[in-house]
Motif scaffolding. Structure first.
Motif, PDB file in Angstrom:
ATOM      1  N   GLY A  55       0.813  -1.206   0.000  1.00 18.77           N
ATOM      2  CA  GLY A  55       0.000   0.000   0.000  1.00 18.77           C
ATOM      3  C   GLY A  55       0.847   1.257   0.000  1.00 18.77           C
ATOM      4  N   SER A  56       2.006   1.192   0.649  1.00 23.11           N
ATOM      5  CA  SER A  56       2.886   2.365   0.708  1.00 23.11           C
ATOM      6  C   SER A  56       3.411   2.738  -0.674  1.00 23.11           C
ATOM      7  N   SER A  57       3.705   1.731  -1.509  1.00 23.76           N
ATOM      8  CA  SER A  57       4.206   1.999  -2.866  1.00 23.76           C
ATOM      9  C   SER A  57       3.126   2.639  -3.724  1.00 23.76           C
ATOM     10  N   LEU A  58       1.922   2.112  -3.639  1.00 26.46           N
ATOM     11  CA  LEU A  58       0.818   2.629  -4.439  1.00 26.46           C
ATOM     12  C   LEU A  58       0.421   4.033  -3.982  1.00 26.46           C
ATOM     13  N   LYS A  59       0.302   4.215  -2.677  1.00 29.29           N
ATOM     14  CA  LYS A  59      -0.087   5.529  -2.150  1.00 29.29           C
ATOM     15  C   LYS A  59       0.982   6.573  -2.447  1.00 29.29           C
ATOM     16  N   GLY A  60       2.248   6.192  -2.270  1.00 26.81           N
ATOM     17  CA  GLY A  60       3.336   7.128  -2.522  1.00 26.81           C
ATOM     18  C   GLY A  60       3.382   7.587  -3.966  1.00 26.81           C
ATOM     19  N   LYS A  61       3.149   6.672  -4.904  1.00 26.43           N
ATOM     20  CA  LYS A  61       3.174   7.034  -6.320  1.00 26.43           C
ATOM     21  C   LYS A  61       2.008   7.958  -6.663  1.00 26.43           C
ATOM     22  N   LEU A  62       0.824   7.660  -6.128  1.00 24.16           N
ATOM     23  CA  LEU A  62      -0.344   8.505  -6.388  1.00 24.16           C
ATOM     24  C   LEU A  62      -0.123   9.912  -5.850  1.00 24.16           C
ATOM     25  N   ARG A  63       0.443  10.004  -4.650  1.00 21.66           N
ATOM     26  CA  ARG A  63       0.711  11.320  -4.069  1.00 21.66           C
ATOM     27  C   ARG A  63       1.724  12.089  -4.921  1.00 21.66           C
ATOM     28  N   HIS A  64       2.782  11.410  -5.306  1.00 24.72           N
ATOM     29  CA  HIS A  64       3.833  12.012  -6.126  1.00 24.72           C
ATOM     30  C   HIS A  64       3.250  12.616  -7.405  1.00 24.72           C
ATOM     31  N   LYS A 186     -12.313  13.510  -6.656  1.00 21.32           N
ATOM     32  CA  LYS A 186     -11.908  13.735  -8.054  1.00 21.32           C
ATOM     33  C   LYS A 186     -10.396  13.824  -8.161  1.00 21.32           C
ATOM     34  N   ASP A 187      -9.744  14.413  -7.156  1.00 22.76           N
ATOM     35  CA  ASP A 187      -8.285  14.470  -7.167  1.00 22.76           C
ATOM     36  C   ASP A 187      -7.679  13.078  -7.077  1.00 22.76           C
ATOM     37  N   LEU A 188      -8.322  12.199  -6.303  1.00 22.61           N
ATOM     38  CA  LEU A 188      -7.852  10.819  -6.201  1.00 22.61           C
ATOM     39  C   LEU A 188      -7.962  10.114  -7.553  1.00 22.61           C
ATOM     40  N   PHE A 189      -9.102  10.246  -8.216  1.00 26.36           N
ATOM     41  CA  PHE A 189      -9.270   9.606  -9.520  1.00 26.36           C
ATOM     42  C   PHE A 189      -8.345  10.226 -10.565  1.00 26.36           C
ATOM     43  N   SER A 190      -8.072  11.509 -10.428  1.00 24.65           N
ATOM     44  CA  SER A 190      -7.122  12.163 -11.329  1.00 24.65           C
ATOM     45  C   SER A 190      -5.732  11.560 -11.179  1.00 24.65           C
ATOM     46  N   ALA A 191      -5.311  11.320  -9.932  1.00 28.23           N
ATOM     47  CA  ALA A 191      -4.010  10.698  -9.685  1.00 28.23           C
ATOM     48  C   ALA A 191      -3.977   9.273 -10.232  1.00 28.23           C
ATOM     49  N   MET A 192      -5.088   8.552 -10.110  1.00 25.49           N
ATOM     50  CA  MET A 192      -5.160   7.188 -10.634  1.00 25.49           C
ATOM     51  C   MET A 192      -5.009   7.191 -12.157  1.00 25.49           C
ATOM     52  N   LYS A 193      -5.648   8.157 -12.819  1.00 26.61           N
ATOM     53  CA  LYS A 193      -5.527   8.237 -14.276  1.00 26.61           C
ATOM     54  C   LYS A 193      -4.106   8.583 -14.676  1.00 26.61           C
ATOM     55  N   MET A 194      -3.462   9.470 -13.926  1.00 21.39           N
ATOM     56  CA  MET A 194      -2.074   9.810 -14.225  1.00 21.39           C
ATOM     57  C   MET A 194      -1.166   8.595 -14.055  1.00 21.39           C
ATOM     58  N   LEU A 195      -1.475   7.759 -13.069  1.00 24.92           N
ATOM     59  CA  LEU A 195      -0.672   6.554 -12.866  1.00 24.92           C
ATOM     60  C   LEU A 195      -0.798   5.613 -14.059  1.00 24.92           C
ATOM     61  N   GLU A 196      -1.979   5.533 -14.655  1.00 27.12           N
ATOM     62  CA  GLU A 196      -2.144   4.685 -15.832  1.00 27.12           C
ATOM     63  C   GLU A 196      -1.248   5.141 -16.986  1.00 27.12           C
ATOM     64  N   ASP A 197      -0.966   6.426 -17.040  1.00 22.03           N
ATOM     65  CA  ASP A 197      -0.098   6.955 -18.098  1.00 22.03           C
ATOM     66  C   ASP A 197       1.324   7.187 -17.600  1.00 22.03           C
ATOM     67  N   SER A 198       1.641   6.620 -16.436  1.00 24.67           N
ATOM     68  CA  SER A 198       2.995   6.687 -15.889  1.00 24.67           C
ATOM     69  C   SER A 198       3.452   5.242 -15.667  1.00 24.67           C
ATOM     70  N   ALA A 199       4.002   4.946 -14.528  1.00 21.57           N
ATOM     71  CA  ALA A 199       4.442   3.580 -14.238  1.00 21.57           C
ATOM     72  C   ALA A 199       4.446   3.354 -12.733  1.00 21.57           C
ATOM     73  N   LEU A 200       4.124   2.153 -12.340  1.00 20.53           N
ATOM     74  CA  LEU A 200       4.149   1.748 -10.938  1.00 20.53           C
ATOM     75  C   LEU A 200       5.354   0.842 -10.714  1.00 20.53           C
ATOM     76  N   GLY A 201       6.087   1.090  -9.645  1.00 18.85           N
ATOM     77  CA  GLY A 201       7.251   0.271  -9.356  1.00 18.85           C
ATOM     78  C   GLY A 201       8.497   0.749 -10.079  1.00 18.85           C
ATOM     79  N   GLY A 202       9.490  -0.140 -10.160  1.00 15.57           N
ATOM     80  CA  GLY A 202      10.778   0.229 -10.722  1.00 15.57           C
ATOM     81  C   GLY A 202      10.868   0.025 -12.221  1.00 15.57           C
ATOM     82  N   SER A 203      11.878   0.647 -12.808  1.00 16.68           N
ATOM     83  CA  SER A 203      12.215   0.497 -14.239  1.00 16.68           C
ATOM     84  C   SER A 203      11.080   0.905 -15.161  1.00 16.68           C
ATOM     85  N   GLY A 204      10.296   1.885 -14.746  1.00 14.59           N
ATOM     86  CA  GLY A 204       9.175   2.325 -15.567  1.00 14.59           C
ATOM     87  C   GLY A 204       9.594   2.901 -16.896  1.00 14.59           C
ATOM     88  N   SER A 205      10.743   3.574 -16.944  1.00  9.66           N
ATOM     89  CA  SER A 205      11.195   4.165 -18.208  1.00  9.66           C
ATOM     90  C   SER A 205      11.697   3.108 -19.181  1.00  9.66           C
TER      91      SER A 205
END
Length: 258
Positions: A55-64, A186-205
Motif C-alpha cells: 500500500g505504501s508503494s501505491l499511495k506514494g506514487k499517487l501522491r507524487h 476527483k483528485d484521487l481519480f485524477s491521480a489514478m488516471k495519471m498513474l495509468e499513463d505513468s508507471a508503478l514500481g521500478g524500471s518504468g522508463s
C-alpha cells in the motif's frame, strides 16, 4: 490549540483490480539470495510467497503524481532532490496526509483522508499464473543489458517481475470529515488516471509497470454503520463507467452524497 471544524461522517470503500499491462517490478529484499540468483527480486508475501503491491508503494506514487499535477513538488534545500511539500492545505496534503511533523501544518490538513491497503493477487490471476509458469511460480525473469559507455560491453542484469496480464485487488478507504471532502475524490481519480499513463514500481522508463484500474466500485459506510450496523450504500453512479477516464469525465460531487 485551535479547535478543528471536523466531524467524522463516514467512509467510502473503493475497490477494483489493478491490471498489469506490462510486467510489474516492485523491489523486495535481496538478503539471503544465493550467488547467481536474481539480484532484483520483487516484493513477496512471506506466508504465501506470492508477489503483492505494498500500500505504501501505491499511495506514494499517487501522491507524487498529484503533487506534480498541482505544482506542489518541493526541492530539498540540502540534497537538491525532489520531495513532498508540507503546506497542509492542498489536495495532496489533505488526501494523502501532510509530509511534516509541524503541529501547525498537521492542524491545517486534519486527519489523513486516504488509506491504501496492500494489493494481493486476484484469485483468477493465481490460477492463470500457475497455468502460464508452473506450479508455485508467480513471476518471470526479464534479462536486461546495461551497456558500458566506454567498452560497449554488455552487462546482463536479471530483473524479477510479475508478468503482463496479472491482476491485483486494490482497496482504498476514503474518510469524510466535512462535506467539502467529497470534492477531493476527483483528485484521487485524477491521480489514478495519471498513474495509468505513468508507471508503478521500478524500471518504468524501460517498459515495466504500466497498469490499468478496472472493475471500480464503491460504497458509502456512514457513521451509523459503525454505531449500530446500518447498511452501506453502493455508489450507483460508478455502474455506468468502465474506466477511470470515464469516472473523471462524468464526476459529479452530488453522486457521492448518499
Amino acid at each position: 490549540m485551535a479547535e478543528l471544524n471536523l466531524k467524522f461522517q463516514g467512509k467510502y470503500i473503493i475497490k477494483g483490480r489493478i491490471h498489469c499491462v506490462t510486467g510489474l517490478h516492485i523491489g523486495g529484499n535481496t538478503e539471503g539470495f544465493e550467488i547467481g540468483g536474481v539480484d532484483n527480486p520483487v516484493m513477496r508475501d512471506p506466508l504465501t510467497d506470492m508477489p503483492y503491491i505494498p500500500g505504501s508503494s501505491l499511495k506514494g506514487k499517487l501522491r507524487h503524481l498529484l503533487e506534480w499535477k498541482t505544482g506542489k513538488v518541493k526541492i530539498h534545500p540540502k540534497h537538491k532532490n525532489y520531495g513532498p511539500h508540507d503546506c497542509g492545505e492542498c489536495p495532496a496534503c489533505v488526501v494523502f496526509g501532510p509530509a511534516s511533523d509541524k503541529s501547525e501544518v498537521r492542524e491545517k490538513a486534519g486527519p489523513t483522508r486516504l488509506t491504501v491497503r496492500d494489493s494481493f493477487l486476484h484469485e483468477d490471476s493465481v490460477g492463470k499464473l500457475q497455468d502460464w509458469l508452473g506450479e508455485g511460480i508467480y513471476t518471470e525473469i526479464k534479462t536486461e543489458n546495461a551497456i558500458d559507455r566506454v567498452t560497449s560491453e554488455a552487462n546482463p542484469r536479471p530483473i524479477e517481475r510479475v508478468p503482463a496480464g496479472a491482476e491485483f485487488d486494490f482497496t482504498f478507504i476514503f474518510d469524510v470529515y466535512k462535506d467539502e471532502d467529497r470534492a477531493l475524490l476527483k483528485d484521487l481519480f485524477s491521480a489514478m488516471k495519471m498513474l495509468e499513463d505513468s508507471a508503478l514500481g521500478g524500471s518504468g522508463s524501460r517498459g515495466h509497470g504500466q497498469v490499468k484500474f478496472q472493475g471500480i466500485e464503491a460504497e458509502w459506510r456512514p457513521l451509523a454503520y459503525y454505531e449500530n450496523g446500518a447498511q452501506p450504500v453502493p455508489i450507483k453512479a460508478l455502474e455506468k463507467y468502465e474506466s477511470v477516464k470515464d469516472i473523471l469525465a462524468g464526476f459529479r460531487e452530488e453522486d457521492w452524497k448518499v
